[in-house]
Design an enzyme around this catalytic site. Structure first.
Site, PDB file in Angstrom:
ATOM      1  N   LYS A  52       0.845  -1.203   0.000  1.00  0.00           N
ATOM      2  CA  LYS A  52       0.000   0.000   0.000  1.00  0.00           C
ATOM      3  C   LYS A  52       0.882   1.254   0.000  1.00  0.00           C
ATOM      4  O   LYS A  52       0.597   2.215  -0.718  1.00  0.00           O
ATOM      5  CB  LYS A  52      -0.950  -0.017   1.211  1.00  0.00           C
ATOM      6  N   GLN A  96      -4.752  -1.764   9.584  1.00  0.00           N
ATOM      7  CA  GLN A  96      -4.649  -3.071   8.936  1.00  0.00           C
ATOM      8  C   GLN A  96      -5.201  -4.155   9.858  1.00  0.00           C
ATOM      9  O   GLN A  96      -4.855  -4.228  11.042  1.00  0.00           O
ATOM     10  CB  GLN A  96      -3.178  -3.351   8.573  1.00  0.00           C
ATOM     11  N   ASP A 119     -11.127   2.558   3.945  1.00  0.00           N
ATOM     12  CA  ASP A 119     -11.381   1.119   3.824  1.00  0.00           C
ATOM     13  C   ASP A 119     -12.873   0.842   3.627  1.00  0.00           C
ATOM     14  O   ASP A 119     -13.251  -0.252   3.220  1.00  0.00           O
ATOM     15  CB  ASP A 119     -10.934   0.401   5.110  1.00  0.00           C
TER      16      ASP A 119
HETATM   17  N1  GUN Z   1      -7.004  -7.110   6.012  1.00  0.00           N
HETATM   18  C1  GUN Z   1      -7.339  -7.821   4.917  1.00  0.00           C
HETATM   19  N2  GUN Z   1      -7.869  -7.009   3.967  1.00  0.00           N
HETATM   20  C2  GUN Z   1      -7.874  -5.758   4.498  1.00  0.00           C
HETATM   21  C3  GUN Z   1      -8.284  -4.494   3.992  1.00  0.00           C
HETATM   22  O1  GUN Z   1      -8.793  -4.343   2.880  1.00  0.00           O
HETATM   23  N3  GUN Z   1      -8.106  -3.450   4.841  1.00  0.00           N
HETATM   24  C4  GUN Z   1      -7.584  -3.580   6.080  1.00  0.00           C
HETATM   25  N4  GUN Z   1      -7.462  -2.497   6.836  1.00  0.00           N
HETATM   26  N5  GUN Z   1      -7.183  -4.747   6.575  1.00  0.00           N
HETATM   27  C5  GUN Z   1      -7.328  -5.828   5.778  1.00  0.00           C
END
Ligand code: GUN
Length: 293
Positions: A52, A96, A119
């Site tokens: 990211k 995350q 998100d």
């Molecule tokens: N863990 C797995 N997929 C995601 C996501 O799209 N966002 C976040 N914050 N954590 C995740």
């Protein structure tokens, strides 16, 4: 059979975003800023967050990574979330997941200011998505919609089966596929661990979206001839022959299923890169204050 190249599409979209950011900055506007909170050192989460941050660089965004050790208290983490809520330079941020067991993910999600929730996990964004209002849509389902759109895959009136009912993929995916929209307008069935005839349902699907996190679960006899198969799985299966020690494995037994499909996504290189690019798109929207002015 057409292999859906999520990697190539995601690179293209990142270039589109970078061009727009360059134009915003050239016109004197603010460079979008994404922050990410990472708790602990889980291998998968480390990789996702690193990717990211890398994508932010390609898009021309400012990025900030905030780390906590796995033994951080819930209160300390919530205080960190509130600091980002109040930081005027941060347009959007993510925490995350998964989080250590002693921390309530739901409490963390609900503490994020929904206007910075890129998100799309906050109940306000989820609720707005369900009733078709402008909102941040969660990244994986949005990335899948983008793939369907860019490959001109018809969804209207089609039978779509979603395998898995998670809050971040299965539920929003089913909601979006049934939405009065394009892509959308599908007749949607959600199957899960308690479904009585999961195989029978899958065999009727024109579009099968596998998101239950069980490697190689979908076999050839579960797929109708000519179906579109979207594989959301990304399980790390031990593989001693690889330097990393694992093989990223989808929910679909690809070699067996692919010959039956009209379109299929590979793992890796299918849905994964699109998930990250969807987060970048949400960050650009946040930077422009496009959804919540
Ligand atoms: N863990 C797995 N997929 C995601 C996501 O799209 N966002 C976040 N914050 N954590 C995740």
């Amino acid at each position: 059979m057409t292999l859906i190249d999520g990697k190539a599409i995601s690179e293209q979209i990142k270039q589109e975003i970078a061009a727009e950011v360059a134009a915003i900055v050239a016109a004197g506007g603010k460079r979008p800023h994404l922050a990410a909170i990472l708790v602990g050192h889980d291998g998968g989460s480390e990789t996702y967050v690193a990717n990211k941050v890398k994508a932010c660089q390609v898009c021309g965004f400012t990025s900030t990574l905030i780390r906590y050790e796995a033994d951080v208290t819930e209160e300390e983490l919530l205080a960190g979330v509130r600091r980002l809520n109040d930081d005027a330079d941060v347009d959007g941020f993510i925490v995350q997941l998964p989080l250590p067991r002693h921390i309530s993910e739901q409490k963390v999600i609900e503490t994020i200011d929904y206007r910075k929730d890129v998100d799309g996990f906050h109940p306000i964004n989820v609720g707005r998505m369900v009733i078709g209002l402008p909102c941040y849509v969660s990244a994986t389902p949005n990335g899948i919609l983008e793939l369907l759109k860019r490959y001109n895959i018809a969804t209207s009136g089609k039978k779509c089966v979603v395998l898995g009912r998670s809050n971040i993929v299965g539920k929003p995916m089913a909601t979006l596929m049934m939405q009065k929209a394009c892509p959308g307008d599908a007749t949607v069935t959600v199957c899960h661990s308690r479904s009585a005839d999961l195989v029978g349902e899958c065999r009727k699907a024109d579009i099968l979206i596998a998101a239950m996190g069980q490697p190689n679960f979908v076999k050839a006899d579960m797929v109708k001839e000519g179906a579109v198969v979207i594989d959301v799985g990304t399980t790390r299966v031990p593989d001693a022959s690889r330097k990393s020690g694992f093989k990223l494995t989808g929910d679909v037994l690809f070699d067996e299923v692919a010959p039956r499909c009209s379109f299929i996504t590979p793992v890796p290189g299918g849905v994964g890169p699109m998930t990250i690019v969807s987060l970048m798109k949400n960050t650009l929207l946040a930077g422009k204050k496009a959804i919540y002015p």
